[in-house]
Design a protein around this motif. Structure first.
Motif, short mmCIF file in Angstrom:
data_model
loop_
_atom_site.label_atom_id
_atom_site.label_comp_id
_atom_site.label_asym_id
_atom_site.label_seq_id
_atom_site.Cartn_x
_atom_site.Cartn_y
_atom_site.Cartn_z
N PRO A 208 8.83 1.55 7.31
CA PRO A 208 9.07 0.09 7.22
C PRO A 208 10.10 -0.23 6.15
CG PRO A 208 7.04 0.65 6.07
CD PRO A 208 7.55 1.94 6.68
N ARG A 209 10.93 -1.20 6.43
CA ARG A 209 11.86 -1.72 5.43
C ARG A 209 11.30 -3.02 4.87
NH1 ARG A 209 14.63 0.41 2.50
NH2 ARG A 209 16.20 -1.24 2.37
N PRO A 210 11.59 -3.32 3.61
CA PRO A 210 11.07 -4.56 3.01
C PRO A 210 11.50 -5.79 3.80
CG PRO A 210 12.01 -3.13 1.33
CD PRO A 210 12.37 -2.53 2.65
N ASP A 211 10.58 -6.71 3.98
CA ASP A 211 10.92 -7.96 4.67
C ASP A 211 11.83 -8.82 3.81
OD1 ASP A 211 9.29 -7.70 7.13
OD2 ASP A 211 7.63 -7.65 5.70
N TYR A 322 6.61 -7.36 1.40
CA TYR A 322 6.20 -6.92 2.73
C TYR A 322 5.14 -7.88 3.26
CZ TYR A 322 8.31 -2.39 1.49
OH TYR A 322 9.16 -1.39 1.10
N LYS A 323 5.29 -8.29 4.51
CA LYS A 323 4.29 -9.15 5.13
C LYS A 323 3.22 -8.27 5.77
CE LYS A 323 5.62 -12.92 7.04
NZ LYS A 323 6.26 -13.90 7.97
N THR A 324 1.98 -8.42 5.33
CA THR A 324 0.84 -7.65 5.86
C THR A 324 -0.20 -8.61 6.42
OG1 THR A 324 -0.40 -7.64 3.77
CG2 THR A 324 1.27 -5.92 4.06
N LYS A 325 -1.21 -8.04 7.06
CA LYS A 325 -2.26 -8.88 7.63
C LYS A 325 -3.08 -9.56 6.54
CE LYS A 325 -5.45 -4.96 8.03
NZ LYS A 325 -6.30 -4.17 8.96
N ASP A 326 -3.04 -9.03 5.33
CA ASP A 326 -3.79 -9.62 4.21
C ASP A 326 -2.93 -10.56 3.37
OD1 ASP A 326 -6.07 -8.11 4.87
OD2 ASP A 326 -5.27 -6.38 3.78
#
Length: 345
Positions: A208-211, A322-326
């Motif tokens: 993953p790359r940083p959002d 980073y966009k995560t579910k949390d």
């Protein structure tokens, strides 16, 4: 490597062997252990080990390279292909680039390096004390001009360069482990070396790359979009912008990346980027869920939103979101490098 080979000759041992490569690598790492992490060490020993393994395999299996007059050309083709394949993952990981026409360039330049450039360099060194090196260096220069011309020509062809994103930390070790197992193990079990290699490439594809990226000065912000990373300004902080785009595997220029910056892009992340002291001083309103990045320290820090400015960045370094579910996960440069004595507290 040459020193180890000469010692092998004196000891009446096989000169070109993987043991020679291992001994040479150990010598380098004892003297300079930090070289292990450098692209020079990795590229050199990957190419050397692969070439020795392949040509020893051809010799042990008594595989002919064709008629005697054709063997030098076949050897150049094989060596260029093997060295290119062995070094491609390492070069891509360090430089985010793949040379699609490297084999063609090598075929047109490597023979001159071995037949003209290197012998002429040695001869020039011998003649230099007598002041007779001029004609020899002229011949060497013509060959070098040809090699540079080949490099410039092939690099200018359409599609000559491919861009790839930076891999995670485990990718190169996995690929190297699998390749070494396949090279060093004897017998059919060496095929198991393919497993770590495939796993490494799979992890690379899913890295993953940083959002969102925030420069350590607050002067540049990059938001990942479906079309690539959008940058907050077309000029300034060019070195940072270049590194961000290269690590994304994005061949775009900073101007092109800035064209993707729009109100809809910033609204999706609730990000506001303000440049200059005047803009920082006049900013006085934001919602709790907003992110405000300033290139100057504001007068009023009692705002409900998350305010990022040079003073906070001095302690954390650059930031990656980073966009995560949390929710949003934040990683700072200090989290990656650790705290050093010279870092601001």
């Amino acid at each position: 490597m040459v020193t180890v080979m000469l010692i092998a000759v004196l000891a009446d041992r096989r000169v070109l062997s993987l043991r020679s490569v291992a001994v040479a690598a150990i010598i380098v790492l004892v003297l300079r252990p930090e070289a292990l992490l450098g692209p020079g060490f990795q590229l050199s020993f990957a190419a050397t080990a692969a070439l020795i393994a392949v040509f020893n395999g051809l010799r042990d299996r008594d595989i002919s390279l064709g008629p005697r007059w054709l063997r030098p050309a076949v050897a150049v083709v094989i060596s260029s292909a093997v060295a290119g394949l062995a070094t491609a993952p390492i070069a891509a990981a360090h430089f985010n680039q793949i040379a699609h026409y490297g084999l063609i360039a090598n075929l047109l330049s490597v023979p001159l390096m071995g037949v003209i450039v290197i012998p002429m360099a040695v001869l020039a060194g011998l003649l230099m004390p007598f002041g007779l090196e001029g004609p020899v260096l002229s011949i060497m220069g013509l060959a070098l001009d040809w090699i540079l011309g080949v490099a410039h020509t092939t690099s200018g062809w359409e599609g000559a360069r491919g861009m790839v994103p930076s891999p995670g930390k485990a990718v190169l070790p996995l690929i190297a482990l699998g390749a070494l197992f396949a090279l060093l193990w004897k017998g059919r079990l060496r095929i198991l070396g393919v497993v770590p290699v495939v796993l490494g490439f799979a992890l690379w594809a899913g890295t993953p790359r940083p959002d969102v990226l925030i420069a350590e000065t607050g002067g540049l912000v990059g938001i990942m979009t479906d079309q690539g990373r959008a940058l907050s300004k077309p000029r300034g902080a060019g070195f940072v912008a270049l590194n961000w785009l290269e690590n994304d595997g994005n061949p775009s220029s900073q101007d092109a990346a800035n064209a993707l910056w729009s109100e809809s892009t910033t609204r999706a992340w609730k990000i506001t980027h303000l440049l200059g002291k005047k803009a920082a001083e006049s900013f006085d309103s934001c919602a709790r869920e907003d992110w405000v990045i300033l290139s100057a320290v504001p007068r009023d820090l009692n705002l409900p939103c998350r305010v990022i400015h040079p003073k906070t960045l001095r302690a954390s370094g650059a930031l990656a979101l980073y966009k995560t579910k949390d929710g949003i996960k934040t990683i700072s440069a200090r989290d990656v490098t650790g705290t050093r004595l010279w870092h601001a507290q």
